[in-house]
Design an enzyme around this catalytic site. Structure first.
Site, short mmCIF file in Angstrom:
data_model
loop_
_atom_site.label_atom_id
_atom_site.label_comp_id
_atom_site.label_asym_id
_atom_site.label_seq_id
_atom_site.Cartn_x
_atom_site.Cartn_y
_atom_site.Cartn_z
N ASN A 155 -44.00 20.36 -56.03
CA ASN A 155 -45.01 20.66 -57.05
C ASN A 155 -45.24 19.52 -58.05
OD1 ASN A 155 -42.47 21.21 -58.08
ND2 ASN A 155 -43.18 22.90 -59.36
N GLU A 167 -31.94 23.10 -60.44
CA GLU A 167 -33.13 23.48 -61.21
C GLU A 167 -33.97 24.35 -60.29
OE1 GLU A 167 -33.71 23.00 -64.24
OE2 GLU A 167 -32.32 21.42 -64.79
N CYS A 221 -42.64 25.64 -62.07
CA CYS A 221 -41.44 26.47 -62.28
C CYS A 221 -41.44 27.08 -63.67
CB CYS A 221 -40.19 25.64 -62.05
SG CYS A 221 -40.19 24.10 -62.96
N GLU A 224 -31.34 18.71 -67.14
CA GLU A 224 -32.01 17.43 -66.95
C GLU A 224 -32.53 16.95 -68.29
OE1 GLU A 224 -35.04 18.56 -64.19
OE2 GLU A 224 -33.76 18.18 -62.46
P1 NAD Z 1 -37.62 24.38 -51.57
O1 NAD Z 1 -36.37 25.02 -52.05
O2 NAD Z 1 -38.27 24.91 -50.37
O3 NAD Z 1 -37.38 22.84 -51.28
C1 NAD Z 1 -36.89 21.95 -52.26
C2 NAD Z 1 -36.28 20.74 -51.56
O4 NAD Z 1 -35.13 21.14 -50.83
C3 NAD Z 1 -37.19 20.06 -50.56
O5 NAD Z 1 -36.99 18.66 -50.64
C4 NAD Z 1 -36.69 20.59 -49.22
O6 NAD Z 1 -36.97 19.75 -48.14
C5 NAD Z 1 -35.20 20.66 -49.50
N1 NAD Z 1 -34.44 21.60 -48.66
C6 NAD Z 1 -34.90 22.70 -48.00
N2 NAD Z 1 -33.88 23.32 -47.37
C7 NAD Z 1 -32.76 22.63 -47.65
C8 NAD Z 1 -31.39 22.78 -47.33
N3 NAD Z 1 -30.99 23.79 -46.57
N4 NAD Z 1 -30.50 21.89 -47.80
C9 NAD Z 1 -30.89 20.87 -48.61
N5 NAD Z 1 -32.19 20.67 -48.95
C10 NAD Z 1 -33.11 21.52 -48.48
O7 NAD Z 1 -38.58 24.40 -52.85
P2 NAD Z 1 -40.12 24.00 -52.89
O8 NAD Z 1 -40.86 25.04 -52.17
O9 NAD Z 1 -40.29 22.55 -52.51
O10 NAD Z 1 -40.42 24.08 -54.45
C11 NAD Z 1 -40.78 25.25 -55.06
C12 NAD Z 1 -39.60 25.85 -55.80
O11 NAD Z 1 -39.03 24.88 -56.66
C13 NAD Z 1 -39.99 27.00 -56.73
O12 NAD Z 1 -39.07 28.06 -56.61
C14 NAD Z 1 -39.91 26.39 -58.11
O13 NAD Z 1 -39.68 27.29 -59.14
C15 NAD Z 1 -38.81 25.43 -57.96
N6 NAD Z 1 -38.89 24.39 -58.97
C16 NAD Z 1 -37.98 24.39 -59.99
C17 NAD Z 1 -38.06 23.44 -60.98
C18 NAD Z 1 -37.10 23.40 -62.11
O14 NAD Z 1 -37.00 22.38 -62.76
N7 NAD Z 1 -36.34 24.46 -62.35
C19 NAD Z 1 -39.08 22.47 -60.93
C20 NAD Z 1 -39.99 22.51 -59.88
C21 NAD Z 1 -39.88 23.46 -58.90
#
Ligand code: NAD
Length: 450
Positions: A129, A227, A261, A429
């Site tokens: 995002n 996060e 998020c 962070e």
């Molecule tokens: P996601 O969990 O699908 O993926 C995040 C990252 O993890 C990607 O790089 C993905 O390739 C990797 N990944 C996937 N499976 C993995 C595994 N088994 N082991 C290690 N890495 C793996 O999340 P997304 O769909 O890319 O992002 C959306 C989510 O992120 C939402 O839930 C959002 O709230 C959250 N988010 C949180 C913050 C925050 O700062 N708290 C900021 C932005 C997004």
């Protein structure tokens, strides 16, 4: 081969091969060497290295912003602001390099002091995002503390982070200090979260993947920062400056097309002001311009992918009020929707939607507002709108959330800690606090009686 799709046009805009397990392991080996070299440089050399990263981001701001905009579907004006923030993030942490302080602790029989030591190789796993900003919030403090970094961007939004890696590689820094490796999370991500050569994982993504990261990191006892998701409350009291609260609320939930998020997707409004708020909110939302992300006037672009569009679509119910018009034709478009006074057990109230759907919920008392705000597994962000200072503090202290603002919907400042309570994760962070997450605390006692 990984095909990168522009979500506004559905066209393939780039193709590149994905890394495999062996490549991820080789990157970790290279990173160890780079870390030793980086940590042995003088403080001024490390500071100047980080300033050079800031400068190369600034010099390539337009290219990085266009890549981010076409890859994520993000409005170009937002993308420009985000890339400018990336450069500022490296400048901020360049200034921290020589301010990572220890303590002297009064003890009997000697002198006692603490040091904050680098951890080693840090893996940064980032979401789709805000690809480059979120990566930078982790890369910059990790480098400032003397670590090396391997970044794995989300599979569907790799372009800005890959280009950033290429630009950093042109600088006079230790080879492989910052490596970008693109590959599937379940393959390459797993290597980073389980390999003994990685000391720390900074993960930003969904709560479900965060749980997997925790399990995978457990065997080698890695340090982790998580996060994760959110379902943040925007609490509006009737004594607030209502015009300001209404003007600000649509951006706080629909910005980045709701893929944020910190999205204030549960808007809690005191009943006395409820009807005025709802009509004002719908009107303000209708004035947002949805369309071509390359147009500087655009407020909302498409959702990031076809898969995500169908996931968000599953939250659309008949009672949702449509507020705006999405373009026809190709692209993963979705106009904002508002659900007024929903059942509190419905998915639109309980789940992180990550799309342009807001729930507006009435309350009758301060106690009820706090109870509703805390009635979630998440605790990332949130806002309180009131002109009563005592109430602002009471509610802010009572809300179970890591990052709150009063009479504002902002969540992120480079200088202040950012992170969640409850299932929104742990660790912080940004700000000086982030340094604690990238250093090991060492205590040294010197016997002065010997
Ligand atoms: P996601 O969990 O699908 O993926 C995040 C990252 O993890 C990607 O790089 C993905 O390739 C990797 N990944 C996937 N499976 C993995 C595994 N088994 N082991 C290690 N890495 C793996 O999340 P997304 O769909 O890319 O992002 C959306 C989510 O992120 C939402 O839930 C959002 O709230 C959250 N988010 C949180 C913050 C925050 O700062 N708290 C900021 C932005 C997004």
């Amino acid at each position: 081969m990984n095909s990168v799709i522009n979500p506004a046009t559905e066209e393939v805009i780039a193709e590149f091969p994905m890394a495999d397990v062996a490549e991820a392991e080789a990157a970790i080996d290279r990173s160890k060497k780079a870390q030793r070299e980086w940590a042995s440089l003088s403080l001024n050399e490390r500071r100047d290295g980080m300033l050079a990263i800031a400068a190369v981001v600034d010099a390539n701001l337009e290219e990085l912003a266009r890549l981010e905009s076409s890859d994520v579907g993000k409005p170009i004006s937002d993308a420009r602001g985000e890339v400018a923030m990336v450069a500022n993030c490296f400048r901020y942490y360049a200034g921290v390099v020589d301010k990572i302080l220890g303590e002297t602790i009064p003890v009997d029989g000697g002198v006692d002091m603490t040091f904050r030591e680098p951890m080693g190789v840090v893996a940064v796993i980032s979401p789709w995002n805000f690809p480059l900003p979120i990566a930078s919030w982790n890369i910059a403090p990790a480098l400032a503390a003397g670590n090396s970094v391997i970044v794995k961007p989300a599979d569907i939004t790799t372009l800005s982070t890959r280009r950033f890696g290429e630009l950093v590689a042109t600088l006079n820094l230790p080879a492989n200090l910052v490596q970008v490796i693109c590959g599937p999370g379940r393959v390459v991500g797993r290597v980073l979260t389980s390999h003994p050569g990685v000391a720390k994982v900074s993960f930003t993504g969904s709560t479900a993947t965060g749980q997997d990261v925790m399990r995978s990191a457990a065997d080698t006892m890695k340090r982790i920062t998580l996060e994760l998701g959110g379902k943040s409350a925007n609490v509006v009291f009737a004594d607030a400056d209502l015009d300001l609260a209404i003007k600000s609320a649509p951006g706080a939930v629909f910005g980045n097309t709701g893929q944020d998020c910190c999205a204030r997707s549960r808007i809690l409004v005191e009943r006395k002001a409820f009807d005025d708020f709802v009509s004002g909110f719908v009107a303000a939302t209708e004035s947002l311009k949805i369309g071509d992300p390359a147009d500087p006037e655009t407020h909302l672009g498409p959702l990031v992918s076809r898969d995500h569009h169908s996931k968000v679509s599953s939250f659309i119910t008949d009672d949702a009020v449509l507020a705006g018009q999405a373009p026809d034709g190709p692209g993963f478009w979705m106009a904002p929707r508002v659900v007024v006074d929903p059942d509190l057990t419905s998915r639109v109230v309980t789940d992180e939607i990550f799309g342009p759907i807001a729930a507006i919920i009435p309350f009758d008392s301060e106690e009820e507002a706090i109870r509703l705000a805390n009635d979630t597994i998440y605790g990332l962000s949130g806002s309180i709108w009131t002109t009563d200072l005592g109430r602002a503090f009471r509610v802010a202290r009572a809300m179970e959330s890591g990052t709150l603002s009063v009479n504002s919907n902002s969540s992120v400042r480079l200088q202040t800690p950012f992170g969640g309570f409850k299932q929104s994760g742990f660790g912080r962070e940004l700000g000086l606090e982030a340094i604690n997450g990238y250093t090991e605390l060492k205590n040294v006692f010197i016997n002065t009686q010997a």
